[in-house]
Design a protein around this motif. Structure first.
Motif, PDB file in Angstrom:
ATOM      1  N   GLN A  21       3.685   4.073 -11.897  1.00  0.00           N
ATOM      2  CA  GLN A  21       4.905   3.269 -12.213  1.00  0.00           C
ATOM      3  C   GLN A  21       5.692   4.083 -12.861  1.00  0.00           C
ATOM      4  O   GLN A  21       7.043   4.141 -13.146  1.00  0.00           O
ATOM      5  CB  GLN A  21       4.520   1.941 -12.573  1.00  0.00           C
ATOM      6  CG  GLN A  21       4.164   0.873 -11.714  1.00  0.00           C
ATOM      7  CD  GLN A  21       3.891  -0.231 -12.193  1.00  0.00           C
ATOM      8  OE1 GLN A  21       3.379  -0.391 -13.554  1.00  0.00           O
ATOM      9  NE2 GLN A  21       4.172  -1.560 -11.583  1.00  0.00           N
ATOM     10  N   LYS A  22       5.153   4.834 -13.909  1.00  0.00           N
ATOM     11  CA  LYS A  22       5.677   5.861 -14.766  1.00  0.00           C
ATOM     12  C   LYS A  22       6.408   6.955 -14.106  1.00  0.00           C
ATOM     13  O   LYS A  22       7.678   7.327 -14.550  1.00  0.00           O
ATOM     14  CB  LYS A  22       4.614   6.394 -15.850  1.00  0.00           C
ATOM     15  CG  LYS A  22       4.106   5.720 -16.791  1.00  0.00           C
ATOM     16  CD  LYS A  22       3.261   6.450 -17.718  1.00  0.00           C
ATOM     17  CE  LYS A  22       2.612   5.453 -18.793  1.00  0.00           C
ATOM     18  NZ  LYS A  22       1.608   6.395 -19.699  1.00  0.00           N
ATOM     19  N   LEU A  23       5.901   7.558 -12.738  1.00  0.00           N
ATOM     20  CA  LEU A  23       6.573   8.265 -12.149  1.00  0.00           C
ATOM     21  C   LEU A  23       7.642   7.588 -11.008  1.00  0.00           C
ATOM     22  O   LEU A  23       8.177   8.462 -10.227  1.00  0.00           O
ATOM     23  CB  LEU A  23       5.521   9.230 -11.379  1.00  0.00           C
ATOM     24  CG  LEU A  23       4.470   9.945 -12.241  1.00  0.00           C
ATOM     25  CD1 LEU A  23       3.347  10.564 -11.449  1.00  0.00           C
ATOM     26  CD2 LEU A  23       5.212  10.954 -13.001  1.00  0.00           C
ATOM     27  N   LYS A  24       8.004   6.554 -11.689  1.00  0.00           N
ATOM     28  CA  LYS A  24       8.939   5.703 -10.409  1.00  0.00           C
ATOM     29  C   LYS A  24       8.783   5.767  -9.053  1.00  0.00           C
ATOM     30  O   LYS A  24       9.734   6.246  -8.275  1.00  0.00           O
ATOM     31  CB  LYS A  24      10.338   6.352 -10.832  1.00  0.00           C
ATOM     32  CG  LYS A  24      10.441   6.495 -12.159  1.00  0.00           C
ATOM     33  CD  LYS A  24      10.716   5.076 -13.040  1.00  0.00           C
ATOM     34  CE  LYS A  24      11.247   5.359 -14.452  1.00  0.00           C
ATOM     35  NZ  LYS A  24      10.963   3.806 -15.270  1.00  0.00           N
ATOM     36  N   ILE A  25       7.603   5.639  -8.445  1.00  0.00           N
ATOM     37  CA  ILE A  25       7.147   5.477  -7.311  1.00  0.00           C
ATOM     38  C   ILE A  25       7.884   4.467  -6.595  1.00  0.00           C
ATOM     39  O   ILE A  25       8.058   3.110  -7.198  1.00  0.00           O
ATOM     40  CB  ILE A  25       5.611   5.609  -6.968  1.00  0.00           C
ATOM     41  CG1 ILE A  25       5.069   6.621  -7.529  1.00  0.00           C
ATOM     42  CG2 ILE A  25       5.417   5.246  -5.362  1.00  0.00           C
ATOM     43  CD1 ILE A  25       5.200   8.132  -6.845  1.00  0.00           C
ATOM     44  N   ASP A  26       8.446   4.564  -5.142  1.00  0.00           N
ATOM     45  CA  ASP A  26       9.422   3.610  -4.429  1.00  0.00           C
ATOM     46  C   ASP A  26       8.540   2.126  -4.704  1.00  0.00           C
ATOM     47  O   ASP A  26       9.277   1.092  -4.815  1.00  0.00           O
ATOM     48  CB  ASP A  26       9.866   4.075  -3.263  1.00  0.00           C
ATOM     49  CG  ASP A  26      10.712   5.319  -3.557  1.00  0.00           C
ATOM     50  OD1 ASP A  26      11.584   5.158  -4.405  1.00  0.00           O
ATOM     51  OD2 ASP A  26      10.644   6.271  -2.891  1.00  0.00           O
ATOM     52  N   LYS A  27       7.486   2.220  -3.935  1.00  0.00           N
ATOM     53  CA  LYS A  27       6.842   1.033  -3.689  1.00  0.00           C
ATOM     54  C   LYS A  27       5.289   1.331  -3.729  1.00  0.00           C
ATOM     55  O   LYS A  27       4.583   2.426  -3.320  1.00  0.00           O
ATOM     56  CB  LYS A  27       7.038   0.539  -2.155  1.00  0.00           C
ATOM     57  CG  LYS A  27       8.114  -0.305  -2.004  1.00  0.00           C
ATOM     58  CD  LYS A  27       8.199  -0.790  -0.510  1.00  0.00           C
ATOM     59  CE  LYS A  27       9.725  -1.436  -0.454  1.00  0.00           C
ATOM     60  NZ  LYS A  27       9.883  -2.099   1.073  1.00  0.00           N
ATOM     61  N   ILE A  28       4.703   0.445  -4.447  1.00  0.00           N
ATOM     62  CA  ILE A  28       3.219   0.518  -4.687  1.00  0.00           C
ATOM     63  C   ILE A  28       2.472  -0.750  -3.885  1.00  0.00           C
ATOM     64  O   ILE A  28       2.782  -1.985  -4.234  1.00  0.00           O
ATOM     65  CB  ILE A  28       2.588   0.457  -5.962  1.00  0.00           C
ATOM     66  CG1 ILE A  28       3.285   1.726  -6.711  1.00  0.00           C
ATOM     67  CG2 ILE A  28       1.189   0.806  -6.169  1.00  0.00           C
ATOM     68  CD1 ILE A  28       3.377   2.052  -8.294  1.00  0.00           C
ATOM     69  N   PHE A  29       1.464  -0.486  -2.988  1.00  0.00           N
ATOM     70  CA  PHE A  29       0.958  -1.737  -2.532  1.00  0.00           C
ATOM     71  C   PHE A  29      -0.716  -1.653  -2.925  1.00  0.00           C
ATOM     72  O   PHE A  29      -1.392  -0.696  -3.110  1.00  0.00           O
ATOM     73  CB  PHE A  29       0.633  -1.582  -1.125  1.00  0.00           C
ATOM     74  CG  PHE A  29       2.250  -1.593  -0.216  1.00  0.00           C
ATOM     75  CD1 PHE A  29       2.404  -2.957   0.221  1.00  0.00           C
ATOM     76  CD2 PHE A  29       2.720  -0.393  -0.153  1.00  0.00           C
ATOM     77  CE1 PHE A  29       3.755  -2.819   0.778  1.00  0.00           C
ATOM     78  CE2 PHE A  29       4.044  -0.493   0.418  1.00  0.00           C
ATOM     79  CZ  PHE A  29       4.766  -1.904   1.053  1.00  0.00           C
ATOM     80  N   VAL A  30      -1.302  -2.692  -3.333  1.00  0.00           N
ATOM     81  CA  VAL A  30      -2.714  -2.804  -3.284  1.00  0.00           C
ATOM     82  C   VAL A  30      -3.690  -3.585  -2.446  1.00  0.00           C
ATOM     83  O   VAL A  30      -2.825  -4.530  -1.798  1.00  0.00           O
ATOM     84  CB  VAL A  30      -3.264  -3.172  -4.757  1.00  0.00           C
ATOM     85  CG1 VAL A  30      -2.943  -2.413  -5.891  1.00  0.00           C
ATOM     86  CG2 VAL A  30      -2.673  -4.533  -5.060  1.00  0.00           C
TER      87      VAL A  30
END
Length: 335
Positions: A21-30
């Motif tokens: 999130q600090k690196l501004k990833i577009d979308k993160i899924f878990v």
């Protein structure tokens, strides 16, 4: 658009999510084999969840698979991700099995994907400063290295079960051996391996739980270059412990990832920026996961990156881990 799918929602996943999130990833899924764990973690970090890892692996829009599961599952998840032409980031160790590590390295190269393993200490600024000092020759001939990493161990039962990939070799010793290879190069011989189970019963989440994995490891040997090494790791220390000392013919360095612990370099002669005698070294707090993921993303984008923690490195480590486990023997507790 860069989309990262995380498999496994245990202790490590939040560290990965925070860095991404600090690196501004577009979308993160878990995702997790326990859907509720994935939903809960997704809600906490305001990201998306998949009902199970299978559906996440099948999503063609996801570019990266980030594996945060117990060690025995790493190979299958990484192999399937690479076959789907996804980049792979994996918690350590990638695998302690030589054949599995070799297969993943070959597949990574064939698919032209980036594969990286989360050995965070090589991204610590202090450790990199020490590495530069050693490589520059300010210590002279490196004669010996002493390494220790210890703690009380995880409050998760599987971390203390051999069958599920637990034990101090995978949990702690792998960190130190990875650094050993980085600082002094390939291992030439292993002279002594002692593995033991000193706490056969642990209190985890209010219950007495049998521990059937090694919780103490001592390894002694020599590198190909002739450096003597003594490496100790354990899951019995009341508090987190880390200390590394590298002894050379012209000086020595003592350092730790613990920023309240004294770190310094001592030289027989001045060698700027280090003075003759003792020079303090700073061990400041740094988000190592952010630095590590930035390097991973740089490699994905075609930049050379820092060339750390590759699957090739993990093959070298797997060879060492396999020999240590072959030579070591965990005593059966008969109390």
């Amino acid at each position: 658009m860069l989309q990262v799918g995380i498999i496994g929602c245990g202790k490590q996943a939040p560290k990965h999510i925070t860095a991404l999130q600090k690196l501004k990833i577009d979308k993160i899924f878990v995702s997790d084999i326990q859907p509720e764990a994935a939903r809960e973690l997704a809600g906490k970090y305001n990201i998306l969840s998949y009902p199970d890892p299978e559906k996440l692996l099948q999503d063609n829009d996801i570019n990266v698979i980030d594996i945060c599961t117990p060690t025995p599952s790493h190979f299958d998840y990484a192999r399937r991700a690479l076959l789907s032409r996804k980049h792979v980031f994996c918690e350590k160790p990638l695998t302690p099995d030589i054949d599995e590590a070799a297969q993943l390295l070959a597949l990574c190269r064939r698919q032209q994907r980036v594969g990286m393993v989360a050995f965070v200490y090589k991204y610590h600024p202090l450790f990199n400063q020490v590495k530069e000092a050693v490589d520059s020759g300010v210590l002279g001939t490196v004669r010996a290295i002493f390494m220790r990493l210890g703690g009380i161990g995880s409050h998760r039962t599987w971390k203390h079960q051999t069958e599920s990939g637990g034990g101090v070799v995978n949990e702690m010793l792998s960190h130190m051996l990875d650094l050993l290879l980085w600082f002094v190069g390939d291992v030439g011989s292993i002279e002594t391996v002692h593995l033991d189970n000193l706490l056969p019963n642990r209190r985890i989440e209010g219950a007495e739980v049998p521990s059937v994995a090694e919780d103490f490891a001592l390894v002694v040997g020599k590198s190909v270059s002739g450096t003597k090494f003594v490496v100790e790791s354990d899951l019995i220390s009341p508090a987190f412990q880390n200390d590394i000392q590298i002894l050379g013919s012209e000086g020595y360095v003592k350092f730790s990832v613990i920023n309240t612990q004294e770190s310094y370099i001592f030289l027989n002669q001045e060698h700027p920026p280090y003075t003759k005698g003792k020079t303090p070294l700073e061990s400041r707090h740094t988000d190592l996961f952010e630095l590590m993921f930035q390097d991973f993303l740089n490699r994905m984008q075609g930049q050379n990156g820092l060339q750390k923690n590759s699957f090739a490195d993990s093959l070298r480590l797997a060879q060492l881990l396999q020999e240590i486990k072959r030579k070591g023997k965990i005593p059966v507790d008969d109390r």
